[in-house]
Design a protein around this motif. Structure first.
Motif, PDB file in Angstrom:
ATOM      1  N   ASP A   1       0.827  -1.210   0.000  1.00 36.45           N
ATOM      2  CA  ASP A   1       0.000   0.000   0.000  1.00 36.45           C
ATOM      3  C   ASP A   1       0.862   1.262   0.000  1.00 36.45           C
ATOM      4  O   ASP A   1       0.500   2.269  -0.613  1.00 36.45           O
ATOM      5  N   VAL A   2       2.004   1.214   0.685  1.00 35.69           N
ATOM      6  CA  VAL A   2       2.922   2.354   0.668  1.00 35.69           C
ATOM      7  C   VAL A   2       3.450   2.585  -0.748  1.00 35.69           C
ATOM      8  O   VAL A   2       3.461   3.709  -1.261  1.00 35.69           O
ATOM      9  N   VAL A   3       3.883   1.511  -1.402  1.00 40.30           N
ATOM     10  CA  VAL A   3       4.434   1.626  -2.752  1.00 40.30           C
ATOM     11  C   VAL A   3       3.364   2.061  -3.761  1.00 40.30           C
ATOM     12  O   VAL A   3       3.660   2.791  -4.715  1.00 40.30           O
ATOM     13  N   GLN A   4       2.115   1.646  -3.521  1.00 39.20           N
ATOM     14  CA  GLN A   4       1.025   2.048  -4.405  1.00 39.20           C
ATOM     15  C   GLN A   4       0.630   3.510  -4.193  1.00 39.20           C
ATOM     16  O   GLN A   4      -0.187   4.044  -4.946  1.00 39.20           O
TER      17      GLN A   4
ATOM     18  N   GLN B   1      24.968  -4.024  -1.730  1.00 39.99           N
ATOM     19  CA  GLN B   1      25.749  -3.193  -2.634  1.00 39.99           C
ATOM     20  C   GLN B   1      24.867  -2.671  -3.769  1.00 39.99           C
ATOM     21  O   GLN B   1      23.806  -3.234  -4.046  1.00 39.99           O
ATOM     22  N   PRO B   2      25.286  -1.578  -4.431  1.00 40.68           N
ATOM     23  CA  PRO B   2      24.516  -1.060  -5.571  1.00 40.68           C
ATOM     24  C   PRO B   2      24.253  -2.143  -6.609  1.00 40.68           C
ATOM     25  O   PRO B   2      25.129  -2.957  -6.914  1.00 40.68           O
ATOM     26  N   GLY B   3      23.033  -2.164  -7.118  1.00 43.20           N
ATOM     27  CA  GLY B   3      22.620  -3.186  -8.073  1.00 43.20           C
ATOM     28  C   GLY B   3      21.721  -4.243  -7.473  1.00 43.20           C
ATOM     29  O   GLY B   3      21.090  -5.021  -8.190  1.00 43.20           O
ATOM     30  N   LEU B   4      21.639  -4.274  -6.123  1.00 47.79           N
ATOM     31  CA  LEU B   4      20.851  -5.311  -5.440  1.00 47.79           C
ATOM     32  C   LEU B   4      19.365  -5.213  -5.792  1.00 47.79           C
ATOM     33  O   LEU B   4      18.715  -6.220  -6.060  1.00 47.79           O
ATOM     34  N   ILE B   5      18.833  -3.984  -5.793  1.00 47.43           N
ATOM     35  CA  ILE B   5      17.403  -3.815  -6.064  1.00 47.43           C
ATOM     36  C   ILE B   5      17.154  -2.826  -7.206  1.00 47.43           C
ATOM     37  O   ILE B   5      16.043  -2.317  -7.349  1.00 47.43           O
ATOM     38  N   LEU B   6      18.179  -2.551  -8.014  1.00 56.68           N
ATOM     39  CA  LEU B   6      18.037  -1.548  -9.076  1.00 56.68           C
ATOM     40  C   LEU B   6      16.910  -1.887 -10.041  1.00 56.68           C
ATOM     41  O   LEU B   6      16.146  -1.009 -10.456  1.00 56.68           O
ATOM     42  N   ASP B   7      16.784  -3.164 -10.388  1.00 60.85           N
ATOM     43  CA  ASP B   7      15.724  -3.569 -11.330  1.00 60.85           C
ATOM     44  C   ASP B   7      14.412  -3.898 -10.627  1.00 60.85           C
ATOM     45  O   ASP B   7      13.440  -4.299 -11.268  1.00 60.85           O
ATOM     46  N   LYS B   8      14.374  -3.696  -9.293  1.00 61.22           N
ATOM     47  CA  LYS B   8      13.154  -3.965  -8.515  1.00 61.22           C
ATOM     48  C   LYS B   8      12.722  -2.722  -7.743  1.00 61.22           C
ATOM     49  O   LYS B   8      11.966  -2.833  -6.777  1.00 61.22           O
ATOM     50  N   ILE B   9      13.195  -1.567  -8.160  1.00 60.62           N
ATOM     51  CA  ILE B   9      12.933  -0.353  -7.390  1.00 60.62           C
ATOM     52  C   ILE B   9      11.438  -0.040  -7.324  1.00 60.62           C
ATOM     53  O   ILE B   9      10.963   0.603  -6.385  1.00 60.62           O
ATOM     54  N   GLN B  10      10.662  -0.521  -8.305  1.00 58.40           N
ATOM     55  CA  GLN B  10       9.214  -0.276  -8.299  1.00 58.40           C
ATOM     56  C   GLN B  10       8.510  -1.028  -7.180  1.00 58.40           C
ATOM     57  O   GLN B  10       7.360  -0.736  -6.865  1.00 58.40           O
ATOM     58  N   LYS B  11       9.203  -1.967  -6.545  1.00 54.59           N
ATOM     59  CA  LYS B  11       8.626  -2.694  -5.407  1.00 54.59           C
ATOM     60  C   LYS B  11       8.975  -2.034  -4.068  1.00 54.59           C
ATOM     61  O   LYS B  11       8.548  -2.520  -3.014  1.00 54.59           O
TER      62      LYS B  11
ATOM     63  N   VAL C   1       9.640   1.850  -3.896  1.00 57.33           N
ATOM     64  CA  VAL C   1       9.429   3.300  -3.878  1.00 57.33           C
ATOM     65  C   VAL C   1       8.124   3.649  -4.598  1.00 57.33           C
ATOM     66  O   VAL C   1       7.852   3.130  -5.680  1.00 57.33           O
ATOM     67  N   PRO C   2       7.287   4.536  -4.020  1.00 62.00           N
ATOM     68  CA  PRO C   2       6.056   4.963  -4.692  1.00 62.00           C
ATOM     69  C   PRO C   2       6.333   5.579  -6.063  1.00 62.00           C
ATOM     70  O   PRO C   2       7.373   6.203  -6.281  1.00 62.00           O
ATOM     71  N   LYS C   3       5.379   5.441  -6.964  1.00 60.73           N
ATOM     72  CA  LYS C   3       5.555   5.898  -8.344  1.00 60.73           C
ATOM     73  C   LYS C   3       5.823   7.392  -8.435  1.00 60.73           C
ATOM     74  O   LYS C   3       6.608   7.847  -9.271  1.00 60.73           O
ATOM     75  N   LYS C   4       5.185   8.196  -7.574  1.00 65.97           N
ATOM     76  CA  LYS C   4       5.348   9.648  -7.684  1.00 65.97           C
ATOM     77  C   LYS C   4       6.788  10.085  -7.431  1.00 65.97           C
ATOM     78  O   LYS C   4       7.197  11.172  -7.876  1.00 65.97           O
ATOM     79  N   TYR C   5       7.582   9.249  -6.738  1.00 71.91           N
ATOM     80  CA  TYR C   5       8.991   9.560  -6.537  1.00 71.91           C
ATOM     81  C   TYR C   5       9.861   8.845  -7.577  1.00 71.91           C
ATOM     82  O   TYR C   5      10.930   9.358  -7.931  1.00 71.91           O
ATOM     83  N   ARG C   6       9.404   7.703  -8.062  1.00 72.22           N
ATOM     84  CA  ARG C   6      10.168   7.002  -9.108  1.00 72.22           C
ATOM     85  C   ARG C   6      10.207   7.801 -10.399  1.00 72.22           C
ATOM     86  O   ARG C   6      11.186   7.723 -11.149  1.00 72.22           O
ATOM     87  N   THR C   7       9.138   8.534 -10.687  1.00 66.50           N
ATOM     88  CA  THR C   7       9.079   9.285 -11.936  1.00 66.50           C
ATOM     89  C   THR C   7       9.912  10.563 -11.897  1.00 66.50           C
ATOM     90  O   THR C   7      10.225  11.129 -12.944  1.00 66.50           O
ATOM     91  N   LYS C   8      10.287  10.988 -10.696  1.00 69.14           N
ATOM     92  CA  LYS C   8      11.056  12.235 -10.556  1.00 69.14           C
ATOM     93  C   LYS C   8      12.553  11.986 -10.450  1.00 69.14           C
ATOM     94  O   LYS C   8      13.356  12.899 -10.680  1.00 69.14           O
ATOM     95  N   ARG C   9      12.943  10.779 -10.056  1.00 70.47           N
ATOM     96  CA  ARG C   9      14.356  10.498  -9.776  1.00 70.47           C
ATOM     97  C   ARG C   9      14.860   9.330 -10.622  1.00 70.47           C
ATOM     98  O   ARG C   9      14.089   8.448 -11.031  1.00 70.47           O
TER      99      ARG C   9
ATOM    100  N   HIS D   1      16.540   5.784 -11.014  1.00 69.46           N
ATOM    101  CA  HIS D   1      16.444   4.617 -10.143  1.00 69.46           C
ATOM    102  C   HIS D   1      17.750   4.370  -9.382  1.00 69.46           C
ATOM    103  O   HIS D   1      17.732   3.924  -8.229  1.00 69.46           O
ATOM    104  N   SER D   2      18.876   4.654 -10.018  1.00 66.76           N
ATOM    105  CA  SER D   2      20.170   4.454  -9.343  1.00 66.76           C
ATOM    106  C   SER D   2      20.308   5.413  -8.162  1.00 66.76           C
ATOM    107  O   SER D   2      20.870   5.047  -7.113  1.00 66.76           O
ATOM    108  N   TYR D   3      19.804   6.626  -8.303  1.00 64.84           N
ATOM    109  CA  TYR D   3      19.837   7.601  -7.200  1.00 64.84           C
ATOM    110  C   TYR D   3      18.999   7.094  -6.029  1.00 64.84           C
ATOM    111  O   TYR D   3      19.433   7.160  -4.868  1.00 64.84           O
TER     112      TYR D   3
END
Length: 428
Positions: free
Chosen positions: A222-225, A256-266, A268-276, A278-280
């Motif tokens: 629910d947080v991520v949604q 280490q970096p790369g652990l969740i890079l391809d899973k960041i959508q699980k 962080v909420p979308k409103k922040y994913r679209t502004k930043r 994913h590596s940041y």
């Protein structure tokens, strides 16, 4: 799937012939008649269908293949964290039977809190598509043309199943909805076991690690949604806790970096994913995570839940709706809202910003009901009341869920009252 009544007599005659053969020939001989055994098996399924009622949809290819082999159908039921269980069902297995199998062994006291849902898979992040959606929502909000919209915006399917639905009918419905669509437009769905109703005294209810994790993963989902009005910094802190709850204590080189890079959508909420980038976001999460490296998975889950419980939307089940002044007044422009129902009461959110527009405690909801594709609500107090009309495909589901929350709260209040009276008597 309707059965032609004119065929019933013919099928009944053949069924009697098959029963006669069963009486004449012993089972070892009958087993050598492959096609005949399939025929008997299918007639048995037909008998059950005639007793239980007709199917809603034609059997899927998977079900037909299983019937030919005289085997049950293996279905996959997922949890919100991506794990799953495989269960065996047949053409008449009901949703409540599958839910019962899943609850068993989890040491959950109140199995009515959990339910089976059908969910549409969320497509991968697409900044261009997300921007188009935001622009469309802004246009809807600004447009005051009379009768502009009849229903709320289309959203991904997320529906709790009725207890008496046949599980394989649900799968058949998915196949039916995709049958006429081009391959690239076909949608994918899944069965998900999740919490339907959170309880105030959930600590008593959650007696196992599995049950506690269900509470945790649903809150994290629910947080991520985006259903929680949290700032970016707080969302990254929760993402770091979620990371620790998922992987637990590990060597320093693991995180280490790369652990969740391809899973960041699980995370962080979308409103922040679209502004930043994913590596940041991943680097920020790993930095926040340093404060939680010593926590076990269970400790991280408990800490996560203790944080989100402070928000008014905790424990809500959410529905999209179109608020109108009158349900059947076609000239009303309407207003898109997200309705959240919980044991605490009812909230209304802006579908874009997720800001809280209205918040009513359970005691402030004076009456409610549903009719056709609508939900009606009167909230306030005896001195001042406000009526809300909503158009929604989830009218009955919202009504039933609110009725369940009211009943549960009433039973819990009676329980606490009895305990309090018992304590007074023992003290005196």
């Amino acid at each position: 799937m309707e059965i032609d009544v004119s065929l019933c007599g013919y099928l009944s005659t053949i069924r009697r012939i098959c029963l006669l053969f069963e009486c004449i020939f012993p089972r070892p001989i009958r087993r050598t008649w492959g096609n005949w055994c399939v025929c008997i098996s299918l007639f048995e399924k037909l008998d059950r269908t005639m007793i239980e009622g007709t199917r809603k949809y034609c059997p899927t290819e998977m079900e037909i293949e299983a019937s030919e082999q005289r085997k049950p159908v293996s279905i996959r039921v997922e949890f919100l964290d991506g794990t799953f269980r495989s269960l065996l069902v047949d053409s008449q297995t009901l949703v409540k039977q599958v839910a019962g199998q899943l609850v068993k062994g989890m040491d959950i006291e109140n199995e009515k809190s959990f339910a089976l849902a059908e969910m549409e898979d969320e497509p991968p992040d697409d900044p261009e598509r997300d921007q188009e959606w935001l622009e469309m929502m802004e246009k809807r909000k600004a447009d005051q043309t009379p009768g502009r919209f009849k229903q709320p915006i289309d959203t991904l399917l997320d529906r709790f199943l009725e207890k008496d639905e046949r599980v394989l009918d649900v799968l058949g419905g998915w196949a039916h909805s995709n049958a006429e669509l081009p391959k690239e437009q076909r949608k994918t769905y899944r069965l998900v076991f999740k919490i339907r109703l959170f309880h105030r005294d959930e600590e008593e209810e959650v007696k196992s690690d599995q049950a506690r994790r269900l509470y945790f993963v649903q809150a994290a989902n629910d947080v991520v949604q985006g259903y929680y009005p949290i700032e970016e910094k707080d969302s990254l802190e929760l993402a770091a806790l979620q990371l620790q709850a998922n992987f637990g204590v590990n060597e320093e080189s693991f995180y280490q970096p790369g652990l969740i890079l391809d899973k960041i959508q699980k995370y962080v909420p979308k409103k922040y994913r679209t502004k930043r980038e994913h590596s940041y976001l991943e680097n920020k999460i790993l930095t926040e995570h340093e404060a939680f490296v010593s926590l076990s998975k269970t400790e991280a889950q408990i800490k996560y839940l203790s944080i989100v419980k402070k928000y008014q939307t905790y424990g809500c089940t959410f529905f999209t709706a179109l608020r109108v002044s009158r349900v059947r007044k076609s000239k009303d422009p309407g207003e898109d809202v997200v309705i959240g129902i919980s044991e605490r009461g009812l909230v209304m959110l802006d579908p874009v910003t997720r800001n809280l527009n209205h918040d009513f405690e359970l005691s402030e909801i004076l009456t409610y009901g549903f009719k056709d594709n609508s939900f009606l609500l009167v909230a306030g107090n005896l001195m001042q009341q406000k009526k809300f009309n909503f158009r929604s495909m989830h009218g009955r589901e919202m009504h039933d869920l609110h009725a369940s929350t009211s009943l549960v709260c009433q039973l819990q209040d009676e329980k606490w009252s009895q305990c309090s009276n018992k304590y007074r008597h023992s003290s005196s």
